[in-house]
Design an enzyme around this catalytic site. Structure first.
Site, PDB file in Angstrom:
ATOM      1  N   TYR A 156     -27.053 -76.659 -21.874  1.00 22.89           N
ATOM      2  CA  TYR A 156     -28.207 -76.802 -22.914  1.00 22.89           C
ATOM      3  C   TYR A 156     -28.798 -75.346 -23.340  1.00 22.89           C
ATOM      4  CZ  TYR A 156     -27.172 -81.672 -22.650  1.00 22.89           C
ATOM      5  OH  TYR A 156     -26.340 -83.142 -22.483  1.00 22.89           O
ATOM      6  N   GLY A 159     -22.538 -89.138 -41.211  1.00 27.10           N
ATOM      7  CA  GLY A 159     -22.124 -88.831 -40.206  1.00 27.10           C
ATOM      8  C   GLY A 159     -21.771 -88.960 -38.157  1.00 27.10           C
ATOM      9  N   THR A 160     -22.033 -90.041 -38.471  1.00 27.44           N
ATOM     10  CA  THR A 160     -21.861 -90.610 -36.715  1.00 27.44           C
ATOM     11  C   THR A 160     -20.266 -91.532 -36.618  1.00 27.44           C
ATOM     12  OG1 THR A 160     -23.342 -92.257 -35.480  1.00 27.44           O
ATOM     13  CG2 THR A 160     -23.751 -92.159 -37.947  1.00 27.44           C
ATOM     14  N   SER A 161     -19.703 -91.595 -35.459  1.00 30.16           N
ATOM     15  CA  SER A 161     -18.596 -91.985 -35.465  1.00 30.16           C
ATOM     16  C   SER A 161     -19.240 -93.721 -35.012  1.00 30.16           C
ATOM     17  CB  SER A 161     -17.801 -90.858 -34.346  1.00 30.16           C
ATOM     18  OG  SER A 161     -18.291 -91.149 -33.143  1.00 30.16           O
ATOM     19  N   HIS A 187     -31.686 -89.773 -28.791  1.00 28.19           N
ATOM     20  CA  HIS A 187     -31.117 -89.117 -27.721  1.00 28.19           C
ATOM     21  C   HIS A 187     -32.124 -87.905 -27.232  1.00 28.19           C
ATOM     22  CE1 HIS A 187     -26.770 -91.070 -28.496  1.00 28.19           C
ATOM     23  NE2 HIS A 187     -27.713 -91.795 -28.696  1.00 28.19           N
TER      24      HIS A 187
HETATM   25  N1  APR Z   1     -20.480 -84.446 -43.214  1.00 27.65           N
HETATM   26  C1  APR Z   1     -20.491 -85.755 -42.776  1.00 27.65           C
HETATM   27  N2  APR Z   1     -19.789 -86.156 -41.865  1.00 27.65           N
HETATM   28  C2  APR Z   1     -19.255 -85.536 -40.958  1.00 27.65           C
HETATM   29  C3  APR Z   1     -19.120 -84.024 -40.904  1.00 27.65           C
HETATM   30  C4  APR Z   1     -19.401 -83.882 -41.800  1.00 27.65           C
HETATM   31  N3  APR Z   1     -19.607 -82.277 -42.682  1.00 27.65           N
HETATM   32  N4  APR Z   1     -18.254 -83.706 -39.798  1.00 27.65           N
HETATM   33  C5  APR Z   1     -18.089 -84.584 -39.406  1.00 27.65           C
HETATM   34  N5  APR Z   1     -18.705 -86.265 -39.987  1.00 27.65           N
HETATM   35  C6  APR Z   1     -17.772 -87.301 -39.254  1.00 27.65           C
HETATM   36  C7  APR Z   1     -16.875 -87.146 -38.684  1.00 27.65           C
HETATM   37  O1  APR Z   1     -15.987 -88.019 -39.385  1.00 27.65           O
HETATM   38  C8  APR Z   1     -18.177 -88.431 -37.698  1.00 27.65           C
HETATM   39  O2  APR Z   1     -17.678 -89.621 -37.839  1.00 27.65           O
HETATM   40  O3  APR Z   1     -19.343 -87.391 -38.231  1.00 27.65           O
HETATM   41  C9  APR Z   1     -19.124 -88.081 -36.843  1.00 27.65           C
HETATM   42  C10 APR Z   1     -19.300 -87.195 -35.917  1.00 27.65           C
HETATM   43  O4  APR Z   1     -19.077 -88.439 -34.532  1.00 27.65           O
HETATM   44  P1  APR Z   1     -19.667 -87.746 -33.485  1.00 27.65           P
HETATM   45  O5  APR Z   1     -18.927 -86.353 -32.816  1.00 27.65           O
HETATM   46  O6  APR Z   1     -18.807 -89.263 -31.825  1.00 27.65           O
HETATM   47  O7  APR Z   1     -21.141 -87.336 -33.408  1.00 27.65           O
HETATM   48  P2  APR Z   1     -21.719 -88.686 -32.609  1.00 27.65           P
HETATM   49  O8  APR Z   1     -21.678 -90.238 -33.795  1.00 27.65           O
HETATM   50  O9  APR Z   1     -23.573 -88.576 -33.399  1.00 27.65           O
HETATM   51  O10 APR Z   1     -21.848 -89.022 -31.819  1.00 27.65           O
HETATM   52  C11 APR Z   1     -22.750 -90.263 -30.152  1.00 27.65           C
HETATM   53  O11 APR Z   1     -22.487 -89.317 -28.194  1.00 27.65           O
HETATM   54  O12 APR Z   1     -21.943 -87.480 -27.421  1.00 27.65           O
HETATM   55  C12 APR Z   1     -22.525 -88.504 -27.780  1.00 27.65           C
HETATM   56  O13 APR Z   1     -25.111 -87.934 -27.912  1.00 27.65           O
HETATM   57  C13 APR Z   1     -24.272 -87.746 -28.279  1.00 27.65           C
HETATM   58  O14 APR Z   1     -25.375 -88.206 -30.427  1.00 27.65           O
HETATM   59  C14 APR Z   1     -23.934 -87.803 -29.650  1.00 27.65           C
HETATM   60  C15 APR Z   1     -23.570 -89.604 -30.118  1.00 27.65           C
END
Ligand code: APR
Length: 228
Positions: free
Chosen positions: A54, A171-173, A105
């Protein structure tokens, strides 16, 4: 009366600021399996590795800058009652000027007591050292919600989503619960917009899709919302 606008952001909004997402890099986070560095068991097993991990993340966050998407969301406050609910542990929304932010988080620039998670301390600089203790004398750890830990802000976040007239998903999966379940609290007849290059692969219903990077898509949508 300003319309209520709720934004749920994930790692994708900080990607163009140079911070790694979680699932775009074959499941490793900066080369580590998350179970090695982001669980209470990892902290018990090898606190030095977790603290160092971290510290490296914190150094990257401090070197990163908010991008056009973070700044555009802050501009929305001119016309809307905005709350940003973020899964990110970086402080880029804060530095871009957003004033109502819920960190589901945690926030990497803060430390918490290993004994009492409500005891929080600002971290000066990038390094939190072993031996730094809270007022109760226990080791300070990153103020981050690890896998397997409760998400204290989830009920508050769900209540906020219930009040949304407008909802942006950026920007979240939607791979991690309970955060991903927040979209189910948004009223059916609210306007919902998702901004993500892979938006088509998200299982979201009755949402307008902008399959764009946040740095392009968010300023576009914000310009439209501010001109209404
Ligand atoms: N602009 C917008 N979206 C983007 C970009 C970009 N430049 N680059 C990638 N993405 C999208 C991807 O397509 C995906 O849908 O951002 C998303 C990233 O997904 P993850 O990597 O799974 O991140 P997140 O959804 O924030 O993960 C949630 O999982 O590991 C844990 O605690 C951690 O907070 C995190 C949580």
């Amino acid at each position: 009366m300003k319309q209520k606008l709720v934004v749920l952001t994930g790692a994708g909004i900080s990607a163009e600021s140079g911070l790694q997402t979680f699932r775009d890099s074959d499941g490793l986070w900066e080369g580590y399996d998350i179970y090695e560095v982001a669980t209470p068991e990892a902290w018990q097993r090898n606190p030095v590795l977790v603290q160092d991990f971290y510290n490296m993340r914190r150094k990257s966050v401090l070197q990163a800058q908010p991008n056009a998407a973070h700044y555009a969301l802050a501009e929305l406050e001119q016309k809307y009652d905005v709350t940003v609910i973020t899964q990110n542990i970086d402080d880029l929304h804060e530095r871009a000027g957003s004033s109502n932010i819920v960190h589901l988080h945690g926030l990497i620039t803060k430390a918490q007591s290993d004994k009492n998670p409500n005891l929080l301390y600002d971290i000066e600089g990038w390094e939190l050292k072993m031996g730094e203790t809270c007022a109760l004398g226990s080791q300070l750890r990153p103020h981050v919600v690890w896998f397997g830990e409760a998400v204290p802000m989830i009920e508050a976040a769900a209540s906020i989503c219930r009040t949304a007239d407008l909802f942006l998903l950026v920007g979240t999966s939607l791979a991690v619960y309970p955060a991903a379940g927040l979209i189910d609290f948004v009223p059916y007849d609210s306007e919902k917009i998702v901004i993500d290059p892979k938006a088509e692969s998200l299982s979201v219903k009755n949402m307008r899709v902008l399959a764009l990077k946040a740095g392009i898509g968010v300023p576009l949508i914000v310009k439209e919302l501010l001109s209404r």
